[in-house]
Design an enzyme around this catalytic site. Sequence first.
Site, PDB file in Angstrom:
ATOM      1  N   ASP A   1       4.691  27.972  -4.719  1.00  0.00           N
ATOM      2  CA  ASP A   1       5.911  28.766  -4.696  1.00  0.00           C
ATOM      3  C   ASP A   1       6.455  28.657  -6.129  1.00  0.00           C
ATOM      4  O   ASP A   1       6.544  27.547  -6.673  1.00  0.00           O
ATOM      5  CB  ASP A   1       6.899  28.162  -3.699  1.00  0.00           C
ATOM      6  CG  ASP A   1       8.159  29.002  -3.548  1.00  0.00           C
ATOM      7  OD1 ASP A   1       8.434  29.430  -2.426  1.00  0.00           O
ATOM      8  OD2 ASP A   1       8.868  29.209  -4.562  1.00  0.00           O
ATOM      9  N   SER A   2       6.803  29.776  -6.736  1.00  0.00           N
ATOM     10  CA  SER A   2       7.108  29.721  -8.178  1.00  0.00           C
ATOM     11  C   SER A   2       8.365  28.938  -8.484  1.00  0.00           C
ATOM     12  O   SER A   2       8.623  28.612  -9.648  1.00  0.00           O
ATOM     13  CB  SER A   2       7.189  31.121  -8.772  1.00  0.00           C
ATOM     14  OG  SER A   2       8.393  31.755  -8.444  1.00  0.00           O
TER      15      SER A   2
ATOM     16  N   ASP B   1      10.375  34.453  -7.894  1.00  0.00           N
ATOM     17  CA  ASP B   1      11.574  33.669  -8.222  1.00  0.00           C
ATOM     18  C   ASP B   1      11.651  33.293  -9.697  1.00  0.00           C
ATOM     19  O   ASP B   1      12.720  33.349 -10.304  1.00  0.00           O
ATOM     20  CB  ASP B   1      11.639  32.400  -7.359  1.00  0.00           C
ATOM     21  CG  ASP B   1      12.048  32.706  -5.921  1.00  0.00           C
ATOM     22  OD1 ASP B   1      12.506  33.833  -5.659  1.00  0.00           O
ATOM     23  OD2 ASP B   1      11.900  31.817  -5.059  1.00  0.00           O
TER      24      ASP B   1
ATOM     25  N   LYS C   1      15.090  38.886 -12.439  1.00  0.00           N
ATOM     26  CA  LYS C   1      15.064  39.178 -11.004  1.00  0.00           C
ATOM     27  C   LYS C   1      16.466  39.565 -10.569  1.00  0.00           C
ATOM     28  O   LYS C   1      17.408  38.777 -10.682  1.00  0.00           O
ATOM     29  CB  LYS C   1      14.557  37.962 -10.209  1.00  0.00           C
ATOM     30  CG  LYS C   1      14.451  38.251  -8.710  1.00  0.00           C
ATOM     31  CD  LYS C   1      13.704  37.169  -7.949  1.00  0.00           C
ATOM     32  CE  LYS C   1      13.749  37.448  -6.447  1.00  0.00           C
ATOM     33  NZ  LYS C   1      13.008  36.486  -5.644  1.00  0.00           N
TER      34      LYS C   1
HETATM   35  N1  ASP Z   1       9.686  31.904  -3.390  1.00  0.00           N
HETATM   36  C1  ASP Z   1       8.689  32.880  -3.762  1.00  0.00           C
HETATM   37  C2  ASP Z   1       8.125  32.485  -5.113  1.00  0.00           C
HETATM   38  O1  ASP Z   1       8.748  32.712  -6.097  1.00  0.00           O
HETATM   39  C3  ASP Z   1       9.303  34.233  -3.804  1.00  0.00           C
HETATM   40  C4  ASP Z   1       8.349  35.346  -4.118  1.00  0.00           C
HETATM   41  O2  ASP Z   1       7.209  35.202  -4.447  1.00  0.00           O
HETATM   42  O3  ASP Z   1       8.814  36.477  -4.017  1.00  0.00           O
HETATM   43  O4  ASP Z   1       7.047  31.962  -5.160  1.00  0.00           O
END
Ligand code: ASP
Length: 334
Positions: free
Chosen positions: A53-54, A86, A156
């Site tokens: 997860d970023s 993110d 974002k």
């Molecule tokens: N929480 C996810 C991430 O950034 C959100 C996404 O990919 O849209 O990895």
Amino acid sequence: MKLLLIHTGGTLMMRGGDPAPLAPDVYTQDLINELPVLRKIAAIETKILFNLDSSNMQPHHWVELAATVHAALPRYDGVVIVHGTDTMAYTASALAFLLPGLDRPVVLTGSQTPLADVRNDARTNLVDACHLATMRIPEVGIAFNSRLLRGCRATKLDAWGMSAFGSPSCAPLAELGVGVQIGTHLLAPRQPEAFDPRIEPRVLAVRTFPGLDPRLLLGALTAGVRGLLIEAFGAGNIPVMENSLLPVLDAARSLDVPVVIASQSPRGSVDLGRYEGGVAAAAGGAIGAGDMTSEAALTKLMVALGRANGEAGAEGRIHAAREAFAHASAGEMS
Ligand code: ASP
């Protein structure tokens, strides 16, 4: 045409949701099998670098990713990076500064909904990203919702809608409709430079707000902050009366800690000559970030300080930051 598709994680290849949380999944290994139509665009090789997860990305991940891209670029026509939304704008900005010479595209993409969902934006974004990576676009870009944005200008803006990203101060590099319209403001191709992995993560970003106690920032400075990014009001104004931040600037200067001022306003530019708060900040040594996004200003500061730390006989951190912010190196400011 030959592309490298690097997976770093994010919603695009996640599974779960409703009620279980979305989480990185192992089926990422089969990205091309999940979407075989990609083979029609180019010969695509895949590499799973991370599966995060970023929100768990760290500066050392940016450096590893940049090193991987740098090493791969001579052998591919372009690189596509699957990444969570993110922190995608941070990674894209960091890559723009860590890869100062680009002669072909590096395209990040991701999605708001997983590829495994029936209703998803993942397929279009991935197809668009691969298509754009075959074009003559020598930049780090974010392909999302039928647009390619300059990575170090993007932010974002939406956690729900499919148009997750905007670049309020820079027109899209490309728009995808029935055809592809490429902007006239693309950077010229640049000769790749030797890869320099140095980065200084001990940078603090603080958003000013009425009531911000300067003693908290003074404490952070003595705790080892090497660079301070203040996301100030409007044109770059900071409080200079009650809870004045001017003592913070003085303390930073004496510790050779550069203070960069960006704006909380997504549009418009920092102008430290416009109001008393800005004039006082400039007199206190603050460096204006023009119309850069906070993501770009933060990562640019980290990269500039990484170089300053490593150079023998360097004139210091403030000097290095001032030099770096005096000009755009990747189209990050007007
Ligand atoms: N929480 C996810 C991430 O950034 C959100 C996404 O990919 O849209 O990895």
